[in-house]
Design a protein around this motif. Structure first.
Motif, PDB file in Angstrom:
ATOM      1  N   LEU A   1     -10.212  -5.512  -4.571  1.00  0.00           N
ATOM      2  CA  LEU A   1     -10.772  -4.564  -3.608  1.00  0.00           C
ATOM      3  C   LEU A   1     -10.236  -4.841  -2.208  1.00  0.00           C
ATOM      4  O   LEU A   1      -9.949  -3.900  -1.446  1.00  0.00           O
ATOM      5  N   HIS A   2     -10.081  -6.084  -1.890  1.00  0.00           N
ATOM      6  CA  HIS A   2      -9.536  -6.445  -0.573  1.00  0.00           C
ATOM      7  C   HIS A   2      -8.119  -5.903  -0.416  1.00  0.00           C
ATOM      8  O   HIS A   2      -7.754  -5.362   0.643  1.00  0.00           O
ATOM      9  N   LEU A   3      -7.307  -6.005  -1.459  1.00  0.00           N
ATOM     10  CA  LEU A   3      -5.950  -5.481  -1.415  1.00  0.00           C
ATOM     11  C   LEU A   3      -5.935  -3.961  -1.338  1.00  0.00           C
ATOM     12  O   LEU A   3      -5.135  -3.356  -0.609  1.00  0.00           O
ATOM     13  N   VAL A   4      -6.799  -3.327  -2.122  1.00  0.00           N
ATOM     14  CA  VAL A   4      -6.840  -1.860  -2.140  1.00  0.00           C
ATOM     15  C   VAL A   4      -7.251  -1.330  -0.775  1.00  0.00           C
ATOM     16  O   VAL A   4      -6.699  -0.320  -0.277  1.00  0.00           O
ATOM     17  N   GLU A   5      -8.210  -1.998  -0.121  1.00  0.00           N
ATOM     18  CA  GLU A   5      -8.630  -1.540   1.217  1.00  0.00           C
ATOM     19  C   GLU A   5      -7.480  -1.639   2.202  1.00  0.00           C
ATOM     20  O   GLU A   5      -7.269  -0.751   3.041  1.00  0.00           O
ATOM     21  N   GLY A   6      -6.732  -2.726   2.150  1.00  0.00           N
ATOM     22  CA  GLY A   6      -5.581  -2.843   3.045  1.00  0.00           C
ATOM     23  C   GLY A   6      -4.520  -1.819   2.731  1.00  0.00           C
ATOM     24  O   GLY A   6      -3.868  -1.258   3.641  1.00  0.00           O
ATOM     25  N   LEU A   7      -4.307  -1.529   1.449  1.00  0.00           N
ATOM     26  CA  LEU A   7      -3.306  -0.541   1.054  1.00  0.00           C
ATOM     27  C   LEU A   7      -3.702   0.856   1.509  1.00  0.00           C
ATOM     28  O   LEU A   7      -2.847   1.664   1.921  1.00  0.00           O
ATOM     29  N   LEU A   8      -4.970   1.153   1.479  1.00  0.00           N
ATOM     30  CA  LEU A   8      -5.429   2.455   1.938  1.00  0.00           C
ATOM     31  C   LEU A   8      -5.177   2.634   3.440  1.00  0.00           C
ATOM     32  O   LEU A   8      -4.816   3.720   3.902  1.00  0.00           O
ATOM     33  N   ILE A   9      -5.354   1.555   4.197  1.00  0.00           N
ATOM     34  CA  ILE A   9      -5.079   1.619   5.644  1.00  0.00           C
ATOM     35  C   ILE A   9      -3.605   1.893   5.888  1.00  0.00           C
ATOM     36  O   ILE A   9      -3.227   2.705   6.759  1.00  0.00           O
ATOM     37  N   ALA A  10      -2.770   1.249   5.089  1.00  0.00           N
ATOM     38  CA  ALA A  10      -1.332   1.420   5.286  1.00  0.00           C
ATOM     39  C   ALA A  10      -0.874   2.824   4.913  1.00  0.00           C
ATOM     40  O   ALA A  10      -0.021   3.423   5.579  1.00  0.00           O
ATOM     41  N   ILE A  11      -1.424   3.376   3.854  1.00  0.00           N
ATOM     42  CA  ILE A  11      -0.991   4.703   3.409  1.00  0.00           C
ATOM     43  C   ILE A  11      -1.421   5.776   4.387  1.00  0.00           C
ATOM     44  O   ILE A  11      -0.709   6.779   4.607  1.00  0.00           O
ATOM     45  N   VAL A  12      -2.564   5.608   5.036  1.00  0.00           N
ATOM     46  CA  VAL A  12      -3.024   6.613   6.009  1.00  0.00           C
ATOM     47  C   VAL A  12      -2.031   6.711   7.169  1.00  0.00           C
ATOM     48  O   VAL A  12      -1.697   7.804   7.658  1.00  0.00           O
ATOM     49  N   ASP A  13      -1.531   5.568   7.657  1.00  0.00           N
ATOM     50  CA  ASP A  13      -0.561   5.557   8.764  1.00  0.00           C
ATOM     51  C   ASP A  13       0.789   5.051   8.268  1.00  0.00           C
ATOM     52  O   ASP A  13       1.394   4.128   8.824  1.00  0.00           O
ATOM     53  N   ILE A  14       1.262   5.652   7.182  1.00  0.00           N
ATOM     54  CA  ILE A  14       2.451   5.151   6.534  1.00  0.00           C
ATOM     55  C   ILE A  14       3.701   5.238   7.407  1.00  0.00           C
ATOM     56  O   ILE A  14       4.571   4.347   7.396  1.00  0.00           O
ATOM     57  N   ASP A  15       3.781   6.272   8.250  1.00  0.00           N
ATOM     58  CA  ASP A  15       4.963   6.412   9.099  1.00  0.00           C
ATOM     59  C   ASP A  15       5.025   5.278  10.116  1.00  0.00           C
ATOM     60  O   ASP A  15       6.102   4.702  10.362  1.00  0.00           O
ATOM     61  N   GLU A  16       3.879   4.952  10.693  1.00  0.00           N
ATOM     62  CA  GLU A  16       3.849   3.867  11.662  1.00  0.00           C
ATOM     63  C   GLU A  16       4.121   2.525  10.997  1.00  0.00           C
ATOM     64  O   GLU A  16       4.776   1.649  11.570  1.00  0.00           O
ATOM     65  N   VAL A  17       3.628   2.367   9.731  1.00  0.00           N
ATOM     66  CA  VAL A  17       3.885   1.130   8.996  1.00  0.00           C
ATOM     67  C   VAL A  17       5.374   0.945   8.766  1.00  0.00           C
ATOM     68  O   VAL A  17       5.941  -0.142   8.983  1.00  0.00           O
ATOM     69  N   ILE A  18       6.030   2.026   8.372  1.00  0.00           N
ATOM     70  CA  ILE A  18       7.479   1.952   8.132  1.00  0.00           C
ATOM     71  C   ILE A  18       8.223   1.644   9.430  1.00  0.00           C
ATOM     72  O   ILE A  18       9.179   0.851   9.459  1.00  0.00           O
ATOM     73  N   GLN A  19       7.773   2.253  10.529  1.00  0.00           N
ATOM     74  CA  GLN A  19       8.420   2.010  11.801  1.00  0.00           C
ATOM     75  C   GLN A  19       8.294   0.551  12.235  1.00  0.00           C
ATOM     76  O   GLN A  19       9.245  -0.069  12.719  1.00  0.00           O
ATOM     77  N   VAL A  20       7.098  -0.022  11.994  1.00  0.00           N
ATOM     78  CA  VAL A  20       6.881  -1.422  12.367  1.00  0.00           C
ATOM     79  C   VAL A  20       7.791  -2.325  11.561  1.00  0.00           C
ATOM     80  O   VAL A  20       8.401  -3.275  12.066  1.00  0.00           O
ATOM     81  N   ILE A  21       7.910  -2.038  10.273  1.00  0.00           N
ATOM     82  CA  ILE A  21       8.731  -2.891   9.418  1.00  0.00           C
ATOM     83  C   ILE A  21      10.201  -2.761   9.783  1.00  0.00           C
ATOM     84  O   ILE A  21      10.949  -3.753   9.846  1.00  0.00           O
TER      85      ILE A  21
END
Length: 831
Positions: free
Chosen positions: A386-406
């Motif tokens: 559940l801890h992983l799924v919650e973090g994954l949900l945060i990343a998918i909501v702002d996926i463009d920003e996540v990709i930009q950061v990486i």
């Protein structure tokens, strides 16, 4: 040339040191270490999973190899090598012996290994490990289930290179279901197998009612249930064992008594006591018979096969009571054995002797701990997910920003730190996002993650509630046990019998041999022999069924003898013991349960049986009549041989009738084929020896023969039955004309005269096809033994008959008290 070698001298600074020790103390310490090793590492099972270390290691090794029931069999040697190389510090033979025992259905009530090949029998050992194959049985999956969910502790193996479970999770009470046997130092264990459904029922009752009594548990577990079935006689010792952990009971073979042949009865053994093989029983019976300690057994055959299972056939000698012989077998052979219960098992590393409730309590507490640890493990895993799924949900909501950061980060460490700062994630969530595949970044994945999150939250809530409530935990344990019983339970095999505690064989009062009680020996018109159970008078009226016509009856005893007279003038000795006993009846006896005469006598072609007659020192005088008109009264002397001659016959002559003629006032009666009847007094024929040829009885017309000879009592009511027909017709193909006349209508004449006419032939008739003269009532039967009603008596002694409704093959006097019946045959019987 060989070189001589010498031991090099010790170094110059070498100083020899001898340490003195106490030999007694050293031996005590060594023996204590050995005893400890045997008790805790070899001989005694653990009370939790019911397994010894070698058995536990075999199941764990097979599970690690993936040898589940849906997997193919592998060489047993492969399993043995895996266990010996990684987990078990002893030899391969010990491992293979344990594996074989776990695969034998006659040893364990619920086998843990599915063996393929020769895994031995109760009498023979198994094939070598290289010739057999094995895999885990379905019950073994219950033992190792959830092993990877932190349900039990793991300990190092013998060389600290591998980890092995300290105990298996055991989804059912294996120690009670499969039992155990082992000999340690100073102690031993011997536990009987039980029925899975019954044991689980008791365990569930204990969960629901922790303070229940032993009597409550024994309502579910009344006694052991042995793999080979059989019977348990006496339940007192079982209750003692369930109460204190020590007791005994007797196991008895399952046997029944059957008629093997018309002459012999036998004992059929279909189940033997626990761990007793048929060869052991056979060898013991042979020794007892040879030493004359066991009597009454004629033969013993082992007819066991894979299709029908165990089948021992013990043939009983004539003259012995099968029930009494069976009791002797129970008493003297392994067909009844004692099983001593000694419930010793390891509890928290200490050997303890426990009763039924203690064994169930140890298992229930252990299984509850297993389910608790399993639930805690599952809760931990779901919380992590559940801890992983919650973090994954945060990343998918702002996926463009996540990709930009990486993409704008120089390396993974910088990207991880920036993700944690920008999206408020921890290190575990950030690592998981960095390792995420791009195909997960879809709209559909978002829906899946939200669904998974909801399911995880619901499962976490249920697991937390389960761990917080002991009642819910116990209910889950009980429900899982019920599911195991439903999936793997089988009906009870062993029959439990109450007893006072003494052996039935020891208190038996049945005589071993058949008592020499008076009885009747009977011969039916169709050639069936039997004897009655008593010497009560034979009813003359009553049932009229097959074999209702008795053509011979001799009063004798159960161990007595009688004779069979034949048309060749021979007497053949027979024993009443060989004959089957007729059940009691209220009416006239029916010999449908009799044995065919051919089972006792093999007559040559052309020789036919006439009737049965008494023989022996007190036997009466007999009378014979031949086809040529010769009559003879024979003295009762009988030789010791099995057969002898009653009369010296001339070539071509034959005996047509034989009967008892023990009084001078009796009549001897001839009836000829041309319808002449002659009756004369028996006193006119003096008794002769067996070698004599007799004297003239009736004067025959040219071409005529004597069709009947018998004995009648003029003081009693008698009848004459005659049936006419054509000599050209085949025997039994026409009814002809039938006539019944009172015997008194025929006047007595002198011996060797022609007699008087007894039947007038109609057109197309020229011979008598059947004749009878004797005491009333007379009964008739067809060739198949069915009774036929005779017409009413006609006072015309030389009149013609009435058309017969059926073809009559036999007529005889009904047996009555005070006199033996006279044999009667028709001409067709001797042709």
């Amino acid at each position: 040339m060989a070189r001589r070698t010498t031991t090099p001298p010790p170094p110059e600074d070498f100083e020899e040191k001898i340490v003195g020790i106490d030999v007694e103390e050293e031996m005590q310490n060594a023996f204590l270490e050995y005893s400890y090793s045997v008790i805790y590492s070899r001989a005694l099972p653990d009370a939790r999973d019911g397994l010894k270390p070698v058995q536990r290691r075999i199941l764990y090794g097979a599970n690690e190899l993936g040898l589940r029931p849906d997997h193919g069999h592998v060489k047993s040697q492969r399993i043995v090598g895996e266990v010996m190389g990684k987990y078990h510090p002893h030899g391969d033979q010990a491992i293979y012996d344990a594996l074989v025992r776990m695969a034998q259905p006659f040893t364990l009530r619920l086998p843990l290994i599915d063996g393929h090949g020769n895994f031995g029998s109760l009498d023979d050992g198994p094939a070598a490990a290289r010739y057999t194959e094995a895999r885990m049985a379905p019950a073994a999956l219950l033992m190792v289930g959830s092993l990877d969910e932190d349900t039990v502790d793991f300990v190092p193996n013998y060389d600290d290179t591998q980890w092995q479970p300290e105990v298996l999770p055991a989804a059912y009470p294996n120690l009670l279901v499969n039992g155990a046997a082992g000999i340690a130092v100073g102690m031993a264990t011997n536990m009987a197998p039980h029925n899975l459904v019954e044991v689980i029922g008791a365990a569930r009752h204990l969960i629901a009612h922790p303070t229940c009594s032993l009597e409550d548990l024994m309502k579910f577990v009344p006694g052991p249930d042995l793999p080979c079935g059989g019977k348990i006689v006496g339940l007192e010792g079982i209750r003692d064992a369930y109460l204190t952990g020590r007791g005994s009971f007797r196991t008895r073979a399952t046997a029944r008594i059957e008629a093997l042949t018309p002459r012999r009865k036998g004992i059929i053994v279909t189940e033997l006591p626990y761990l007793v093989g048929p060869e052991k029983v056979i060898d013991k019976v042979k020794d007892l018979v040879q030493s004359k300690r066991l009597q009454g057994i004629a033969d013993l055959k082992d007819l066991s096969d894979r299709q029908h299972g165990l089948r021992l056939v013990i043939e009983i000698k004539n003259g012995f009571v099968p029930e009494a012989v069976l009791e002797q077998l129970y008493k003297l052979t392994p067909m009844e054995e004692n099983f001593g219960i000694n419930n010793v098992a390891l509890v928290e590393g200490q050997p303890r002797t426990m009763g039924l409730k203690d064994l169930l309590r140890v298992y229930v507490d252990f299984r509850t701990d297993v389910v608790r640890r399993r639930s805690a493990h599952r809760l931990r895993k779901r919380e992590e997910r559940l801890h992983l799924v919650e973090g994954l949900l945060i990343a998918i909501v702002d996926i463009d920003e996540v990709i930009q950061v990486i993409r704008t980060s120089d390396d993974a460490d910088i990207a991880r730190t920036r993700l944690m700062d920008v999206f408020d994630l921890d290190e575990i969530q950030a690592n998981y996002i960095l390792e995420l595949r791009l195909r997960r970044l879809t709209k559909f994945s978002l829906i899946e993650l939200e669904t998974e999150k909801a399911e995880l939250e619901r499962a976490i809530e249920e697991l937390r509630a389960l761990l917080a409530d002991e009642k819910l935990l116990l209910k889950l344990v009980s429900d899982e046990l019920a599911a195991v019983a439903k999936a793997h339970g089988t009906p009870r095999r062993t029959v439990l019998l109450e007893s006072s505690g003494q052996s039935a064989a020891a208190t038996a009062s049945s005589p071993l041999e058949v008592s020499d009680d008076p009885c009747w020996v009977l011969l039916s018109s169709t050639g069936l022999l039997a004897r009655t159970g008593s010497a009560e008078p034979i009813p003359t009226e009553g049932s009229r069924s097959k074999h209702d016509v008795i053509v011979g009856a001799v009063r004798t005893t159960a161990r007595g003898e009688f004779g069979l007279a034949t048309t060749a003038g021979r007497m053949i000795r027979l024993s009443a013991l060989d004959l089957p006993t007729l059940p009691p009846t209220n009416g006239a006896p029916s010999l449908s349960g009799g044995a065919p005469l051919a089972a006792y006598v093999d007559l040559p072609k052309g020789e036919e049986p006439l009737t049965i007659l008494p023989i022996g020192a007190e036997a009466p005088v007999l009378a014979l009549g031949t086809a040529s008109g010769v009559v003879k009264r024979v003295t009762p002397e009988a030789p010791k041989s099995d057969e002898w001659s009653l009369i010296s016959l001339k070539p071509g002559d034959r005996v047509v009738g034989a009967a008892v003629a023990d009084r001078d006032d009796l009549d001897l009666v001839f009836v000829t084929s041309d319808a002449q009847l002659l009756r004369f007094a028996a006193r006119s024929v003096r008794p002769q020896g067996r070698s004599a040829g007799g004297m003239a009885g009736i004067k025959l017309s040219p071409g005529a023969t004597a069709a009947f000879f018998g004995v009648a009592d003029p003081a009693r009511h008698g009848v004459v039955v005659t049936s006419s027909g054509s000599s050209d017709a085949l025997p039994g193909t026409q009814g002809g004309s039938l006539k019944v006349t009172p015997y008194a209508e025929y006047p007595p004449k002198g011996r060797a005269t022609g007699g008087v006419r007894c039947h007038r032939f109609l057109k197309g008739e020229d011979t008598l096809v059947l004749a009878f003269a004797g005491n009333a009532p007379a009964k008739a039967a067809a060739a198949n033994g069915v009774a036929i009603e005779l017409p009413a008596a006609d006072g015309r002694r030389d009149g013609s008959g009435v058309p017969a409704t059926a073809v009559i093959a036999h007529v005889a006097s009904a047996p009555s008290e005070g006199a033996d019946t006279n044999g009667a045959v028709s001409p067709g019987e001797s042709e």
